[in-house]
Design a protein around this motif. Structure first.
Motif, PDB file in Angstrom:
ATOM      1  N   ALA A   1      16.029 -31.755   3.992  1.00  0.00           N
ATOM      2  CA  ALA A   1      15.910 -32.384   3.113  1.00  0.00           C
ATOM      3  C   ALA A   1      14.252 -32.707   3.104  1.00  0.00           C
ATOM      4  N   MET A   2      13.866 -31.901   3.783  1.00  0.00           N
ATOM      5  CA  MET A   2      11.655 -31.629   3.241  1.00  0.00           C
ATOM      6  C   MET A   2      11.491 -30.638   2.196  1.00  0.00           C
ATOM      7  N   ILE A   3      12.649 -29.757   1.725  1.00  0.00           N
ATOM      8  CA  ILE A   3      12.477 -29.368   0.620  1.00  0.00           C
ATOM      9  C   ILE A   3      12.859 -30.120  -0.563  1.00  0.00           C
TER      10      ILE A   3
ATOM     11  N   GLU B   1      18.136 -42.661  -3.007  1.00  0.00           N
ATOM     12  CA  GLU B   1      18.246 -42.706  -2.081  1.00  0.00           C
ATOM     13  C   GLU B   1      19.863 -42.165  -0.880  1.00  0.00           C
ATOM     14  N   PHE B   2      21.183 -42.952  -0.671  1.00  0.00           N
ATOM     15  CA  PHE B   2      21.940 -42.765   0.249  1.00  0.00           C
ATOM     16  C   PHE B   2      22.361 -41.702  -0.916  1.00  0.00           C
ATOM     17  N   LEU B   3      23.123 -41.268  -2.196  1.00  0.00           N
ATOM     18  CA  LEU B   3      23.730 -40.702  -2.218  1.00  0.00           C
ATOM     19  C   LEU B   3      23.220 -39.235  -2.445  1.00  0.00           C
ATOM     20  N   PRO B   4      24.694 -37.821  -2.264  1.00  0.00           N
ATOM     21  CA  PRO B   4      23.872 -36.260  -1.695  1.00  0.00           C
ATOM     22  C   PRO B   4      23.092 -36.240  -3.119  1.00  0.00           C
ATOM     23  N   ILE B   5      22.068 -36.768  -3.907  1.00  0.00           N
ATOM     24  CA  ILE B   5      21.925 -36.602  -5.327  1.00  0.00           C
ATOM     25  C   ILE B   5      20.226 -36.194  -5.166  1.00  0.00           C
ATOM     26  N   SER B   6      19.778 -36.797  -4.258  1.00  0.00           N
ATOM     27  CA  SER B   6      18.139 -36.490  -4.013  1.00  0.00           C
ATOM     28  C   SER B   6      17.541 -37.159  -4.328  1.00  0.00           C
ATOM     29  N   SER B   7      16.888 -38.554  -3.761  1.00  0.00           N
ATOM     30  CA  SER B   7      16.324 -39.533  -4.014  1.00  0.00           C
ATOM     31  C   SER B   7      14.574 -38.758  -4.782  1.00  0.00           C
ATOM     32  N   THR B   8      14.606 -37.829  -3.731  1.00  0.00           N
ATOM     33  CA  THR B   8      12.748 -37.433  -4.066  1.00  0.00           C
ATOM     34  C   THR B   8      12.573 -36.534  -5.190  1.00  0.00           C
TER      35      THR B   8
ATOM     36  N   GLY C   1      22.141 -36.184   2.102  1.00  0.00           N
ATOM     37  CA  GLY C   1      23.319 -34.531   1.906  1.00  0.00           C
ATOM     38  C   GLY C   1      23.168 -33.651   2.388  1.00  0.00           C
ATOM     39  N   ALA C   2      22.135 -34.247   3.127  1.00  0.00           N
ATOM     40  CA  ALA C   2      22.135 -32.584   3.962  1.00  0.00           C
ATOM     41  C   ALA C   2      23.440 -33.428   5.525  1.00  0.00           C
ATOM     42  N   THR C   3      22.416 -34.639   5.752  1.00  0.00           N
ATOM     43  CA  THR C   3      23.113 -35.377   6.924  1.00  0.00           C
ATOM     44  C   THR C   3      25.049 -35.359   6.564  1.00  0.00           C
TER      45      THR C   3
END
Length: 274
Positions: A160-162, A20-27, A169-171
């Motif tokens: 990040a909606m994508i 979740e908090f790494l720039p690798i996308s939890s979703t 990562g986006a922020t």
């Protein structure tokens, strides 16, 4: 409840907390993990959003001193008032766009190929951002951000909606490109996550409440618990890591992982469920 199902919830919770908090996308990771584990469908999407609450609780605990100091100082301190206002300003764009495009995105973009492509593109953005010298940063503390800085980071968060892009990562990377230091961008990303993820979780549970029943409580509870524990470990590690390291290793990870998913999907080696 089925022990195997609870084990799947635990795995999904760990995946959420660690990513979740790494720039690798939890979703992106949850979509792919859910696909491999067979945890798919409308209820699975609600579960993936709901267990983010466990991860955000870990952030609240890690940043509790800053949060409590801000709350106490809020009535009299202009600095505290500006900080809270900046978080709200950064939060608003994601809310507006999620309400407008949320259904469309869930219907068409929550697929392994989209996630893999976003992973790869995001890797190159990180490479680009990390080529910029940190000495070029003009903001080194979140308390020094202006409302305009907060709005720009909030707009970047909307990317990040994508799925596969990564909210953090986006922020974080977006913040660095907009003039924040790596530490300031990471801190603001965490604070911005609090209303964003809590709001998304509550809204999703309320909106899809007809899909849920009391029998789902153990499944969700296990996911929340493991999400909280793994996120607490991950956040503490990340704050130490960024003091002396860049995000380049995460870019290489994104690139490799995205390529693997695309290749296995194209060749049919792995049957990714959508």
């Amino acid at each position: 409840m089925d022990t195997v199902l609870l084990l799947k919830a635990a795995i999904m919770g760990i995946v959420e907390g660690l990513t979740e908090f790494l720039p690798i996308s939890s979703t992106g990771h949850l979509i792919l993990a859910g696909s491999l584990l067979g945890v798919t469908g409308a209820k699975a999407h609600v579960f993936e959003i709901a267990i983010q609450t466990g991860a955000i609780l870990a952030v609240i605990i890690v940043y509790w001193q800053k949060i409590s100091e801000t709350v106490v100082a809020l009535p009299t301190s202009r600095s505290a008032q500006r900080f809270v206002l900046n978080v709200l300003i950064g939060f608003i764009p994601a809310v507006v766009l999620a309400l407008i495009f949320g259904k469309l995105i869930k219907a068409h973009l929550f697929t392994p190929p989209v996630v893999a492509t976003a992973f790869i593109l995001g890797a190159f953005v990180i490479f680009w951002a990390e080529r910029r010298p940190q000495s070029a940063a003009r903001i080194h503390d979140v308390d020094d951000m202006s409302a305009w800085d907060a709005l720009k980071v909030g707009l970047v968060q909307c990317l990040a909606m994508i799925p596969g892009t990564s909210r953090s990562g986006a922020t974080i990377i977006g913040g660095m490109l907009l003039g924040l230091s790596r530490k300031a961008a990471t801190d603001f990303s965490f604070f911005l996550a609090m209303p964003t993820l809590i709001g998304a979780g509550v809204y999703s549970l309320y909106k899809e409440r007809a899909l849920l029943s009391a029998a789902d409580i153990p499944f969700f509870a296990v996911g929340l618990l493991f999400s909280f524990v793994s996120a607490w470990i991950c956040v503490r590690w990340l704050l130490r890591y960024i003091s002396s390291h860049s995000f380049v290793p995460f870019a290489w990870y994104r690139l490799a992982f995205g390529v693997i998913v695309l290749v296995t999907w194209l060749t049919g080696t792995v049957v990714w469920q959508e």
